[in-house]
Motif scaffolding. Structure first.
Motif, PDB file in Angstrom:
ATOM      1  N   PHE A  45     -26.932 -26.410  57.128  1.00  0.00           N
ATOM      2  CA  PHE A  45     -28.242 -25.848  57.446  1.00  0.00           C
ATOM      3  C   PHE A  45     -29.292 -26.163  56.380  1.00  0.00           C
ATOM      4  O   PHE A  45     -30.016 -25.271  55.926  1.00  0.00           O
ATOM      5  CB  PHE A  45     -28.132 -24.320  57.605  1.00  0.00           C
ATOM      6  N   THR A  55     -30.828 -26.639  63.449  1.00  0.00           N
ATOM      7  CA  THR A  55     -30.616 -26.863  62.023  1.00  0.00           C
ATOM      8  C   THR A  55     -29.787 -28.112  61.789  1.00  0.00           C
ATOM      9  O   THR A  55     -28.976 -28.498  62.637  1.00  0.00           O
ATOM     10  CB  THR A  55     -29.902 -25.672  61.346  1.00  0.00           C
ATOM     11  N   TRP A 115     -34.438 -26.591  58.895  1.00  0.00           N
ATOM     12  CA  TRP A 115     -34.576 -25.719  60.060  1.00  0.00           C
ATOM     13  C   TRP A 115     -35.855 -26.067  60.822  1.00  0.00           C
ATOM     14  O   TRP A 115     -36.864 -26.436  60.223  1.00  0.00           O
ATOM     15  CB  TRP A 115     -34.682 -24.252  59.625  1.00  0.00           C
TER      16      TRP A 115
END
Lengths: 117, 112
Positions: free
Chosen positions: A104, A97, A107
């Protein structure tokens, strides 16, 4: 378009080692913090490790500290996770990520690591 | 470690009706820089997680405006104004204020 492609997962025996890779494209890899997050089968998400832009600073979850090593090669736009002394509890899908606008924000598709004899 | 507690853990919904998920942290998520690093993620069946919301209430690009979020300190909420079939999946809150970063247990949203 941001792309993160993990590889290197597979079946490994308890006590064994594995190195995961994450190939990044579509953005300036060297400018972003990166992470590994894992998800055991049927379970929730767990942050594993983090690395800053030049690799000089790293963080690890207690469960992997001393066994896993995160690193990056900015010339190759690639993130790594070296995993040693693997145990059954390390069985999981491992996601790469990116920390973009916050944590994040992107991903990968994940790579499955199975620790079993 | 900061414990993130979501409720409910299972949320049966009727299509077209609203839904709400609560997330509480064991300590304040206000960072020393003044920001609150609370994010929400969606994981559809068989897919990787996708971030929906960052820093409490900011929608990520491409996220439908039926998703909204709010909160402060230790109490946060994700709302779906009218649930659609594509919203089925597991939703996670996650804090990035304190190390280690921690996720909630996940809330499974399913159609009644």
């Amino acid at each position: 378009e941001v792309q993160l492609v993990e590889s290197g997962g597979g079946l490994v025996q308890p006590g064994g080692s594995l190195r995961l890779s994450c190939a990044a494209s579509g953005f300036t890899f060297s400018s972003y913090w990166m992470n590994w997050v894992r998800q055991a089968p049927g379970k929730g998400l767990v942050w594993v490790s983090h690395i800053n832009t030049d690799g000089s600073s790293t963080n690890y979850a207690d469960s992997v500290k001393g066994r896993f090593t995160i690193s990056r090669d900015n010339a190759k736009n690639t993130l790594y996770l070296q995993m040693n002394s693997l145990g059954p509890d390390d069985t999981a899908v491992y996601y790469c990520t990116r920390d973009g606008s916050g944590e994040f924000d992107s991903w990968g598709q994940g790579t499955l690591v199975t620790v079993s004899s | 470690d900061v414990v993130m507690t979501q409720s409910p853990l299972s949320l049966p919904v009727t299509l077209g009706q609203p839904a709400s998920i609560s997330c509480r942290s064991s300590q304040s998520l206000v960072h020393i820089d003044g920001n609150t690093y609370l994010n929400w993620f969606q994981q559809r069946p068989g897919q990787s997680p996708r971030r929906l919301i960052y820093t409490v209430s900011n929608r990520d690009s491409g996220v439908p405006d039926r998703f909204s979020a709010s909160g402060s300190g230790t109490d946060f909420t994700l709302k779906i104004s009218r649930v659609e079939a594509e919203d089925v999946g597991v939703y996670y809150c996650m804090q990035g204020t304190h190390w280690p970063r921690t996720f909630g247990q996940g809330t499974k949203v399913e159609v009644k």
